[in-house]
Design a protein around this motif. Structure first.
Motif, PDB file in Angstrom:
ATOM      1  N   SER A   1       0.965  -0.850  -0.572  1.00  0.00           N
ATOM      2  CA  SER A   1       0.379   0.225   0.006  1.00  0.00           C
ATOM      3  C   SER A   1       0.921   1.374  -0.051  1.00  0.00           C
ATOM      4  O   SER A   1       0.245   2.490  -0.487  1.00  0.00           O
ATOM      5  N   GLU A   2       1.978   0.708   0.554  1.00  0.00           N
ATOM      6  CA  GLU A   2       3.022   2.089   0.220  1.00  0.00           C
ATOM      7  C   GLU A   2       3.426   2.323  -0.943  1.00  0.00           C
ATOM      8  O   GLU A   2       3.907   3.837  -0.916  1.00  0.00           O
ATOM      9  N   LYS A   3       3.806   1.469  -1.583  1.00  0.00           N
ATOM     10  CA  LYS A   3       4.747   1.172  -2.593  1.00  0.00           C
ATOM     11  C   LYS A   3       3.126   2.606  -3.772  1.00  0.00           C
ATOM     12  O   LYS A   3       4.033   2.990  -4.552  1.00  0.00           O
ATOM     13  N   ILE A   4       2.319   1.940  -3.088  1.00  0.00           N
ATOM     14  CA  ILE A   4       0.887   2.134  -4.514  1.00  0.00           C
ATOM     15  C   ILE A   4       0.578   3.650  -4.079  1.00  0.00           C
ATOM     16  O   ILE A   4       1.087   4.363  -5.691  1.00  0.00           O
ATOM     17  N   ALA A   5       0.598   4.593  -2.665  1.00  0.00           N
ATOM     18  CA  ALA A   5       0.810   5.481  -2.524  1.00  0.00           C
ATOM     19  C   ALA A   5       1.461   6.418  -3.067  1.00  0.00           C
ATOM     20  O   ALA A   5       1.774   7.709  -3.179  1.00  0.00           O
ATOM     21  N   GLU A   6       2.986   5.541  -2.965  1.00  0.00           N
ATOM     22  CA  GLU A   6       4.518   6.832  -3.407  1.00  0.00           C
ATOM     23  C   GLU A   6       3.910   7.260  -4.786  1.00  0.00           C
ATOM     24  O   GLU A   6       4.292   7.974  -4.704  1.00  0.00           O
ATOM     25  N   ILE A   7       3.247   6.675  -5.621  1.00  0.00           N
ATOM     26  CA  ILE A   7       3.213   6.402  -7.296  1.00  0.00           C
ATOM     27  C   ILE A   7       1.828   7.596  -6.953  1.00  0.00           C
ATOM     28  O   ILE A   7       2.088   8.252  -8.056  1.00  0.00           O
TER      29      ILE A   7
ATOM     30  N   GLN B   1      -1.139  12.869  -7.311  1.00  0.00           N
ATOM     31  CA  GLN B   1      -2.343  12.778  -9.158  1.00  0.00           C
ATOM     32  C   GLN B   1      -3.372  12.964  -7.960  1.00  0.00           C
ATOM     33  O   GLN B   1      -3.409  13.017  -6.527  1.00  0.00           O
ATOM     34  N   PRO B   2      -4.331  14.774  -8.575  1.00  0.00           N
ATOM     35  CA  PRO B   2      -5.591  14.912  -7.812  1.00  0.00           C
ATOM     36  C   PRO B   2      -6.502  13.828  -7.479  1.00  0.00           C
ATOM     37  O   PRO B   2      -7.341  14.475  -6.888  1.00  0.00           O
ATOM     38  N   ASP B   3      -6.975  13.061  -8.222  1.00  0.00           N
ATOM     39  CA  ASP B   3      -8.026  11.933  -7.901  1.00  0.00           C
ATOM     40  C   ASP B   3      -7.238  10.810  -7.603  1.00  0.00           C
ATOM     41  O   ASP B   3      -7.486   9.838  -8.584  1.00  0.00           O
ATOM     42  N   THR B   4      -7.322  10.222  -6.257  1.00  0.00           N
ATOM     43  CA  THR B   4      -6.760   9.430  -6.188  1.00  0.00           C
ATOM     44  C   THR B   4      -7.854   7.787  -5.781  1.00  0.00           C
ATOM     45  O   THR B   4      -6.738   6.721  -6.791  1.00  0.00           O
ATOM     46  N   ALA B   5      -8.594   8.650  -5.699  1.00  0.00           N
ATOM     47  CA  ALA B   5      -9.902   7.273  -5.357  1.00  0.00           C
ATOM     48  C   ALA B   5     -10.100   6.656  -7.137  1.00  0.00           C
ATOM     49  O   ALA B   5     -10.255   5.716  -7.120  1.00  0.00           O
ATOM     50  N   GLU B   6      -9.707   7.347  -8.418  1.00  0.00           N
ATOM     51  CA  GLU B   6     -10.384   6.463  -8.501  1.00  0.00           C
ATOM     52  C   GLU B   6      -8.614   5.845  -9.708  1.00  0.00           C
ATOM     53  O   GLU B   6      -9.483   5.521 -10.539  1.00  0.00           O
ATOM     54  N   LEU B   7      -7.762   7.095  -9.549  1.00  0.00           N
ATOM     55  CA  LEU B   7      -6.915   5.879  -9.418  1.00  0.00           C
ATOM     56  C   LEU B   7      -6.870   4.489  -8.948  1.00  0.00           C
ATOM     57  O   LEU B   7      -6.630   3.523  -9.287  1.00  0.00           O
ATOM     58  N   LEU B   8      -7.188   4.566  -7.949  1.00  0.00           N
ATOM     59  CA  LEU B   8      -7.603   3.541  -7.084  1.00  0.00           C
ATOM     60  C   LEU B   8      -8.239   2.578  -8.007  1.00  0.00           C
ATOM     61  O   LEU B   8      -8.114   0.536  -7.759  1.00  0.00           O
ATOM     62  N   LYS B   9      -9.697   3.140  -8.397  1.00  0.00           N
ATOM     63  CA  LYS B   9     -10.678   2.388  -8.737  1.00  0.00           C
ATOM     64  C   LYS B   9     -10.195   1.480 -10.364  1.00  0.00           C
ATOM     65  O   LYS B   9     -10.876   0.271 -10.175  1.00  0.00           O
ATOM     66  N   LEU B  10      -8.923   2.333 -10.754  1.00  0.00           N
ATOM     67  CA  LEU B  10      -9.323   2.143 -11.656  1.00  0.00           C
ATOM     68  C   LEU B  10      -8.039   0.465 -12.042  1.00  0.00           C
ATOM     69  O   LEU B  10      -7.736  -0.136 -12.487  1.00  0.00           O
TER      70      LEU B  10
END
Length: 111
Positions: A69-75, A79-88
């Motif tokens: 989760s930290e690796k993902i968060a660092e990436i 970005q402005p819309d992290t919720a959408e990125l996580l959904k994708l």
């Protein structure tokens, strides 16, 4: 966990009254490497997770979740819309899983 993985390791070490030298030896890494990890100057190597879990009697699966989760968060944090990125990303992960299952499926009818 609302801290970096390095800060978490540092907290675990301090709470256990362990020296940097002792923990580094237990993890089979250099003391300076551990210091850099704790101070956020170096990334945590994935291969130390099982040893870290063993030293502090932590659940390895939960530790791995925090690590990834930290690796993902660092990436994604810039970005402005992290919720959408996580959904994708979750949709892509599901696709990869389905593709893996399909490719690895055994056909018992063809004997």
């Amino acid at each position: 966990m609302k801290e970096t993985f390095g800060e978490y390791i540092h907290r675990l070490r301090i709470d256990a009254s362990m020296t940097l030298t002792k923990l580094a030896a237990a993890l089979d890494i250099d003391q300076s490497t551990l210091s850099k990890i704790e101070n956020g100057k170096r990334l945590v190597p994935e291969n130390i997770l099982p040893k870290l879990a063993g030293v502090f009697e932590l659940n390895l699966v939960e530790l791995q979740k925090e690590f990834y989760s930290e690796k993902i968060a660092e990436i994604i944090y810039p970005q402005p819309d992290t919720a959408e990125l996580l959904k994708l990303a979750e949709e892509k992960a599901e696709y990869f899983r389905a593709k893996q299952l399909k490719q690895g499926k055994l056909d018992f009818d063809k004997r």
